[in-house]
Structures are given as structure tokens and as C-alpha cells.
Design a protein around this motif. Structure first.
Motif, PDB file in Angstrom:
ATOM      1  N   SER A   1      33.743  -4.079 -79.213  1.00 58.00           N
ATOM      2  CA  SER A   1      33.434  -4.309 -80.622  1.00 58.00           C
ATOM      3  C   SER A   1      32.141  -5.104 -80.795  1.00 58.00           C
ATOM      4  N   LEU A   2      31.596  -4.998 -81.986  1.00 57.02           N
ATOM      5  CA  LEU A   2      30.484  -5.825 -82.438  1.00 57.02           C
ATOM      6  C   LEU A   2      30.934  -6.529 -83.711  1.00 57.02           C
ATOM      7  N   TYR A   3      30.542  -7.787 -83.839  1.00 56.50           N
ATOM      8  CA  TYR A   3      30.982  -8.596 -84.981  1.00 56.50           C
ATOM      9  C   TYR A   3      29.784  -9.331 -85.557  1.00 56.50           C
ATOM     10  N   GLY A   4      29.642  -9.273 -86.872  1.00 58.34           N
ATOM     11  CA  GLY A   4      28.536  -9.998 -87.486  1.00 58.34           C
ATOM     12  C   GLY A   4      28.489  -9.778 -88.978  1.00 58.34           C
ATOM     13  N   PRO A   5      27.571 -10.470 -89.651  1.00 62.32           N
ATOM     14  CA  PRO A   5      27.443 -10.345 -91.101  1.00 62.32           C
ATOM     15  C   PRO A   5      26.681  -9.082 -91.502  1.00 62.32           C
ATOM     16  N   VAL A   6      26.999  -8.596 -92.694  1.00 56.91           N
ATOM     17  CA  VAL A   6      26.286  -7.460 -93.272  1.00 56.91           C
ATOM     18  C   VAL A   6      25.016  -7.974 -93.935  1.00 56.91           C
ATOM     19  N   ILE A   7      23.893  -7.386 -93.570  1.00 55.34           N
ATOM     20  CA  ILE A   7      22.601  -7.801 -94.128  1.00 55.34           C
ATOM     21  C   ILE A   7      21.996  -6.646 -94.926  1.00 55.34           C
TER      22      ILE A   7
ATOM     23  N   GLN B   1      15.932 -11.818 -68.488  1.00 54.96           N
ATOM     24  CA  GLN B   1      16.573 -11.702 -69.801  1.00 54.96           C
ATOM     25  C   GLN B   1      17.374 -10.405 -69.940  1.00 54.96           C
ATOM     26  N   GLU B   2      17.517  -9.668 -68.860  1.00 55.11           N
ATOM     27  CA  GLU B   2      18.165  -8.361 -68.950  1.00 55.11           C
ATOM     28  C   GLU B   2      19.686  -8.452 -68.997  1.00 55.11           C
ATOM     29  N   LEU B   3      20.265  -9.518 -68.460  1.00 57.86           N
ATOM     30  CA  LEU B   3      21.725  -9.620 -68.426  1.00 57.86           C
ATOM     31  C   LEU B   3      22.277  -9.841 -69.828  1.00 57.86           C
ATOM     32  N   LYS B   4      23.158  -8.966 -70.261  1.00 58.70           N
ATOM     33  CA  LYS B   4      23.823  -9.091 -71.549  1.00 58.70           C
ATOM     34  C   LYS B   4      25.336  -9.157 -71.325  1.00 58.70           C
ATOM     35  N   MET B   5      26.006  -9.857 -72.224  1.00 65.10           N
ATOM     36  CA  MET B   5      27.430 -10.088 -72.078  1.00 65.10           C
ATOM     37  C   MET B   5      28.255  -9.093 -72.901  1.00 65.10           C
ATOM     38  N   ILE B   6      29.364  -8.668 -72.337  1.00 64.89           N
ATOM     39  CA  ILE B   6      30.278  -7.775 -73.045  1.00 64.89           C
ATOM     40  C   ILE B   6      30.926  -8.504 -74.222  1.00 64.89           C
ATOM     41  N   ASN B   7      31.273  -9.769 -74.008  1.00 62.05           N
ATOM     42  CA  ASN B   7      31.889 -10.590 -75.059  1.00 62.05           C
ATOM     43  C   ASN B   7      30.988 -11.756 -75.417  1.00 62.05           C
ATOM     44  N   THR B   8      30.977 -12.143 -76.668  1.00 62.09           N
ATOM     45  CA  THR B   8      30.470 -13.469 -77.016  1.00 62.09           C
ATOM     46  C   THR B   8      31.545 -14.475 -76.612  1.00 62.09           C
ATOM     47  N   ILE B   9      31.195 -15.737 -76.575  1.00 61.06           N
ATOM     48  CA  ILE B   9      32.174 -16.753 -76.186  1.00 61.06           C
ATOM     49  C   ILE B   9      33.330 -16.798 -77.185  1.00 61.06           C
TER      50      ILE B   9
ATOM     51  N   GLU C   1      24.150 -12.110 -84.220  1.00 59.14           N
ATOM     52  CA  GLU C   1      23.461 -13.391 -84.057  1.00 59.14           C
ATOM     53  C   GLU C   1      23.252 -13.756 -82.592  1.00 59.14           C
ATOM     54  N   GLU C   2      24.241 -13.449 -81.749  1.00 60.50           N
ATOM     55  CA  GLU C   2      24.181 -13.853 -80.349  1.00 60.50           C
ATOM     56  C   GLU C   2      23.258 -12.904 -79.577  1.00 60.50           C
ATOM     57  N   THR C   3      22.103 -13.399 -79.191  1.00 63.25           N
ATOM     58  CA  THR C   3      21.108 -12.550 -78.537  1.00 63.25           C
ATOM     59  C   THR C   3      21.556 -12.080 -77.154  1.00 63.25           C
ATOM     60  N   TYR C   4      22.559 -12.734 -76.597  1.00 62.80           N
ATOM     61  CA  TYR C   4      23.038 -12.356 -75.266  1.00 62.80           C
ATOM     62  C   TYR C   4      24.112 -11.268 -75.330  1.00 62.80           C
ATOM     63  N   LYS C   5      24.514 -10.854 -76.524  1.00 56.66           N
ATOM     64  CA  LYS C   5      25.558  -9.844 -76.680  1.00 56.66           C
ATOM     65  C   LYS C   5      25.020  -8.455 -76.357  1.00 56.66           C
ATOM     66  N   LEU C   6      25.757  -7.713 -75.535  1.00 56.54           N
ATOM     67  CA  LEU C   6      25.350  -6.364 -75.166  1.00 56.54           C
ATOM     68  C   LEU C   6      25.527  -5.415 -76.357  1.00 56.54           C
ATOM     69  N   ILE C   7      24.523  -4.570 -76.589  1.00 52.98           N
ATOM     70  CA  ILE C   7      24.578  -3.544 -77.617  1.00 52.98           C
ATOM     71  C   ILE C   7      24.638  -2.185 -76.925  1.00 52.98           C
ATOM     72  N   PRO C   8      25.581  -1.324 -77.290  1.00 52.63           N
ATOM     73  CA  PRO C   8      25.678  -0.012 -76.628  1.00 52.63           C
ATOM     74  C   PRO C   8      24.417   0.820 -76.802  1.00 52.63           C
ATOM     75  N   GLY C   9      24.329   1.885 -76.018  1.00 51.18           N
ATOM     76  CA  GLY C   9      23.174   2.768 -76.073  1.00 51.18           C
ATOM     77  C   GLY C   9      23.009   3.423 -77.434  1.00 51.18           C
ATOM     78  N   ASP C  10      21.788   3.838 -77.734  1.00 58.59           N
ATOM     79  CA  ASP C  10      21.487   4.455 -79.020  1.00 58.59           C
ATOM     80  C   ASP C  10      22.317   5.723 -79.236  1.00 58.59           C
ATOM     81  N   GLY C  11      22.700   5.941 -80.502  1.00 57.73           N
ATOM     82  CA  GLY C  11      23.434   7.145 -80.838  1.00 57.73           C
ATOM     83  C   GLY C  11      24.389   6.940 -81.989  1.00 57.73           C
TER      84      GLY C  11
END
Length: 343
Positions: A189-195, A66-74, A214-224
Motif C-alpha cells: 500500500s501507499l498512504y498519504g494526503p490528497v494534493i 540513495q537507491e535503497l527504498k523501504m517497503i514499509n514506512t516506520i 511524504e517519506e522519501t525512503y518509501k518504495l514506489i512501484p513501477g510506472d503503470g
């Protein structure tokens, strides 16, 4: 650009100029291939076709990893490809059966019989078919028999360092968005709804919009902390969504092809600073993605926004209390504004 969810939806062309790959990130090297693809299609009176796969093959072949994350969503990938001028995007559901297709059957059944390929533009390291046995030499060997040509795009370098999706992922995970953006040729970039969050930021003068990816496979940058721009659509665009390897639209009256055109509708852009982390100062338990949008005070719960990451400011650290955190956030804002003023 027309989008197809599987090969059976695609009508065979008379003169298809084709490229194939996962194209995660659609980075500088990928763009070289795609621009060549589109230029050749125009010059020959043909149509450009990009064949890609979803989910990523490694997610199917090694599902336990489960470690592989994608730079882009589809959806992000589709928007980038549309802007690059691709005529047809085929999103092929990648399954174990598909992965077991022999290289020869892959060439005949898909590239020739289903698509009508007359020329293939391919990257230097492309592999295909069962056990990834297919390569450019095999493609070339069947060219005369099936009536197509093959053109190889050599390895692309930036500052003598080969561009690859893996290197971009690693840069993002380390927070090095400057380097990742150089490789990508655009801003990650990251794209999603404001919660709704716990609204602690409001109490210290730094209200934030919390973003849900929403897309669990989307890569999130390092903390900071990051300098970002935030885009908001004047009219909320139809949301493209992938379900069971299909690209769908949540609005019943809109299809993916027309929805893509709305992604370039008028939008407002703001400057801001984003935070990614577990909020150690308040002993947070979950990893948050939030942004303080400068000169902005509207309620935007539920609205989709896009954050473009421009520059890493500092790592996430634990402060002694909210007063110390507030002082640091003020310094972060000044550093962010200085970054924008220096551009």
C-alpha cells in the motif's frame, strides 16, 4: 502494543521473549518469526519484544547510496506489528556509534541488561554488531553465561523460492504487485494526503486524487496502471510521524500507542485504478501517483487515504492525444472491474 523510541525508555522485563531485525515488509518469512515469538511469550507467561532500527542500517553505513527504498514506512511497520500481536516495539535510532558496538556488548548491554531477554527467536541469516560479525552461533555461545535460550527459524520458502525483502522490492519496482503481495502475505500500500493536481482528468471524465508520499525512503512501484482499493477513514486518525528517528504524533493530545488503536477505526473502502508515471501524453515533467476512485465524487483535498495495490494492468505509454488516452482509460476501467468481478 507499546512503542519505545530508544532503549532508555524501555523498562527491563522479567521474562522477555525477543526478536531482532529491520523486518522491512514484515513479509511471510518475518511473520513466521513474529507469530512464533508471540506464541512463545504467551505459553511462557512472558512478553514479546521486537527490536528494530530506524533509519535502515544501510542508509547510515552507505549514506551516499540513495537507491535503497523501504517497503514499509516506520508507521506502516508499527501498524502491521500491532495487528500481529507484538507486546513491545523498540525503535532504536541506528547511528554509526551503534553500528560500531561489538557483538558481545550488543548482547550484554542491549539484549540482557536493557531488555531482560530470556529467549531469542531469530531468523536463519541474522547478523549484528560491528561489521555484522555477530551471528546465531555467537548468540548461542553466550546463552549459558547470560541466561537466555536461542531458537532459530529456518529459511522460509514460497513455491521453492526464498522470500526476501530484496525480492519483494524488485517485484514492486517491476510492477509485479501480484507476486509481491504473495510474498508479503498482505497487499502492498501507499498512504498519504490528497494534493491538488492540474485537474486534466476531470476534463476527460476520469477525475483523479493525487497522492503525496511524504517519506522519501518509501518504495514506489513501477510506472503503470493498477487495480487498487482505496481506504478512507470516517474520522481522520491521528497521523504518526517519524522525525529524527522518533515516532511522533502530530496531535498534541495523542501518543503513538493510543494513535495506533485508531488506525483500525471504521473506514470506507472503494475500488479504483491507480496511475504511476510521468504522464507522457501531456509531456509531464514530474512523477505522479494518482487514483481514479470508482463511484466517488467528494472533495478530499488534504485527507489521508490508503491505496492497496492488487493487480498490474498495463505499463505507462504515450498516446497521440487526450481522445486516445480517454478511450484507453475506459478500457482500463473495464479491465479493472473485470478483475474485481473475477476475484
Amino acid at each position: 502494543m507499546k512503542i519505545y523510541h530508544q532503549l532508555s525508555e524501555f523498562k527491563k522485563l522479567d521474562n522477555a521473549i525477543v526478536t531482532i531485525g529491520t523486518f522491512d515488509g514484515v513479509h511471510y518469512g518475518h511473520q513466521k518469526i513474529i507469530k512464533r515469538l508471540c506464541n512463545l511469550a504467551k505459553a511462557s507467561g512472558g512478553e514479546s519484544v521486537l527490536l528494530t532500527f530506524f533509519p535502515h542500517p544501510r542508509m547510515i553505513i552507505n549514506p551516499e547510496n540513495q537507491e535503497l527504498k523501504m517497503i514499509n514506512t516506520i508507521n506502516e511497520k508499527a501498524e502491521i506489528l500491532a495487528n500481529l500481536g507484538v507486546d513491545h516495539l523498540i525503535i532504536t535510532p541506528f547511528t554509526r556509534d551503534f553500528s560500531n558496538l561489538s557483538p558481545k556488548d550488543y548482547i550484554k548491554n542491549i539484549l540482557v541488561d536493557a531488555i531482560g531477554t530470556k529467549k531469542i527467536i531469530i531468523g536463519y541469516d541474522h547478523r549484528f554488531g560491528k561489521d555484522r560479525e555477530g551471528n546465531i552461533k555467537l548468540l548461542e555461545s553466550f546463552g549459558n553465561e547470560y541466561g537466555y535460550e536461542v531458537e532459530e527459524i529456518p529459511e522460509q520458502d514460497i513455491n521453492d523460492v526464498a522470500v526476501s525483502s530484496t525480492k519483494i522490492r524488485n517485484a514492486l519496482l517491476q510492477g509485479n504487485v501480484d507476486l509481491a503481495n504473495d510474498y508479503l502475505g498482505y497487499n502492498f500500500s501507499l498512504y498519504g494526503p490528497v494534493i491538488k493536481g492540474d485537474k486534466i482528468g476531470r476534463t476527460i471524465g476520469f477525475p483523479t486524487a493525487n497522492i503525496f508520499i511524504e517519506e522519501t525512503y518509501k518504495l514506489i512501484p513501477g510506472d503503470g496502471i493498477y487495480a487498487v482499493t482505496v481506504e478512507m477513514y470516517e474520522v481522520e486518525s491521528p497521523k504518526l510521524k517519524v522525525e529524527s528517528s522518533k515516532l511522533k504524533v502530530e496531535s498534541q493530545n495523542t501518543n503513538p500507542n493510543t494513535a495506533l488503536s485508531t488506525l483500525n477505526a471504521q473506514r470506507s473502502t472503494y475500488k479504483g485504478m491507480a496511475y504511476i508515471g510521468h504522464r507522457p501524453t501531456i509531456n509531464g515533467m514530474t512523477r505522479n501517483i494518482e487514483v481514479n476512485i470508482f463511484d466517488f465524487n467528494k472533495e478530499i483535498y488534504g485527507q489521508n487515504i490508503k491505496m492497496n495495490f492488487l493487480h498490474f494492468l498495463r505499463p505507462d505509454v504515450k498516446f497521440t492525444g487526450l481522445d486516445t488516452l480517454t478511450q484507453q482509460l475506459q478500457a482500463d476501467k473495464e479491465a479493472t472491474l473485470a478483475y474485481f468481478n473475477g476475484k
